[in-house]
Design a protein around this motif. Sequence first.
Motif, PDB file in Angstrom:
ATOM      1  N   TRP A 104       0.782  -1.237   0.000  1.00  0.00           N
ATOM      2  CA  TRP A 104       0.000   0.000   0.000  1.00  0.00           C
ATOM      3  C   TRP A 104       0.815   1.289   0.000  1.00  0.00           C
ATOM      4  N   SER A 135      -3.033  -9.794   4.860  1.00  0.00           N
ATOM      5  CA  SER A 135      -3.015  -8.413   5.355  1.00  0.00           C
ATOM      6  C   SER A 135      -3.222  -7.360   4.268  1.00  0.00           C
ATOM      7  N   ALA A 164      -5.211  -7.601   1.806  1.00  0.00           N
ATOM      8  CA  ALA A 164      -6.663  -7.609   1.584  1.00  0.00           C
ATOM      9  C   ALA A 164      -7.392  -6.935   2.746  1.00  0.00           C
ATOM     10  N   ILE A 165      -6.908  -7.153   3.951  1.00  0.00           N
ATOM     11  CA  ILE A 165      -7.488  -6.479   5.118  1.00  0.00           C
ATOM     12  C   ILE A 165      -7.287  -4.972   4.973  1.00  0.00           C
ATOM     13  N   ALA A 175      -6.986  -3.406   2.196  1.00  0.00           N
ATOM     14  CA  ALA A 175      -7.884  -2.965   1.117  1.00  0.00           C
ATOM     15  C   ALA A 175      -9.282  -2.692   1.663  1.00  0.00           C
ATOM     16  N   ALA A 176      -9.728  -3.513   2.592  1.00  0.00           N
ATOM     17  CA  ALA A 176     -11.041  -3.289   3.204  1.00  0.00           C
ATOM     18  C   ALA A 176     -11.043  -1.971   3.978  1.00  0.00           C
ATOM     19  N   LEU A 177      -9.937  -1.648   4.636  1.00  0.00           N
ATOM     20  CA  LEU A 177      -9.830  -0.366   5.335  1.00  0.00           C
ATOM     21  C   LEU A 177      -9.891   0.799   4.343  1.00  0.00           C
ATOM     22  N   GLU A 227     -11.295   0.774   1.384  1.00  0.00           N
ATOM     23  CA  GLU A 227     -12.664   0.855   0.862  1.00  0.00           C
ATOM     24  C   GLU A 227     -13.623   1.485   1.871  1.00  0.00           C
ATOM     25  N   GLY A 228     -13.427   1.157   3.142  1.00  0.00           N
ATOM     26  CA  GLY A 228     -14.326   1.665   4.181  1.00  0.00           C
ATOM     27  C   GLY A 228     -14.004   3.070   4.647  1.00  0.00           C
TER      28      GLY A 228
END
Length: 185
Positions: free
Chosen positions: A42, A167, A169-170, A172-174, A176-177
């Motif tokens: 990231w 991690s 992907a986790i 990425a969820a952060l 997105e949110g």
Amino acid sequence: SANKDLKTRLLEMFRIMRSGVLMSLMAVLLLRQMGFNALLVWTPIYLRRSVEEGGMEMSPFKVGIYFALLTALGILSSPVMGIISDKFGRKVVAVPGMLFTAMFSLILIAVGDQLVAVALVLMLMGMFTYAIAQVLQATVLDVVGKGVEATTIGLMQGISSVIAAFSPAIAAALVEGFTITAVFY
């Protein structure tokens, strides 16, 4: 005899996994690996994304240069941190190193578009981020018995790598949110 050797190794692996100290070190290694994986994925995306998307809007060339600074300092600092760790103890390097890595992640967001400050923060982050893995592995080697060092490191590295693979992907969820800067918190 080959079966006996395999059986002996498997029994030793199960004994290792029951050690509270090693499981604690495993948890630290896992958290470090998760953060490191998210950082590797990231940080370049953050540097490249547009300002409107919460990024730094750097050219691909600049992203490469800035990310190289992070890596270069890590490569240069690893032997030095190893020497300090051997001389003064593992905790003297590992604990502050992990705290500094977390602190520099937060500072990276705080400095905004100050390019010199971003470069400096990335260099300092790399200085600690890369060296910590080796110090934590040396800590594991300090704890385990003779003859099972590679088995232990392999087991711990394998388990932490499999789990830490998720991690990004986790993160990425952060993203997105919330925003891309949530990855660094």
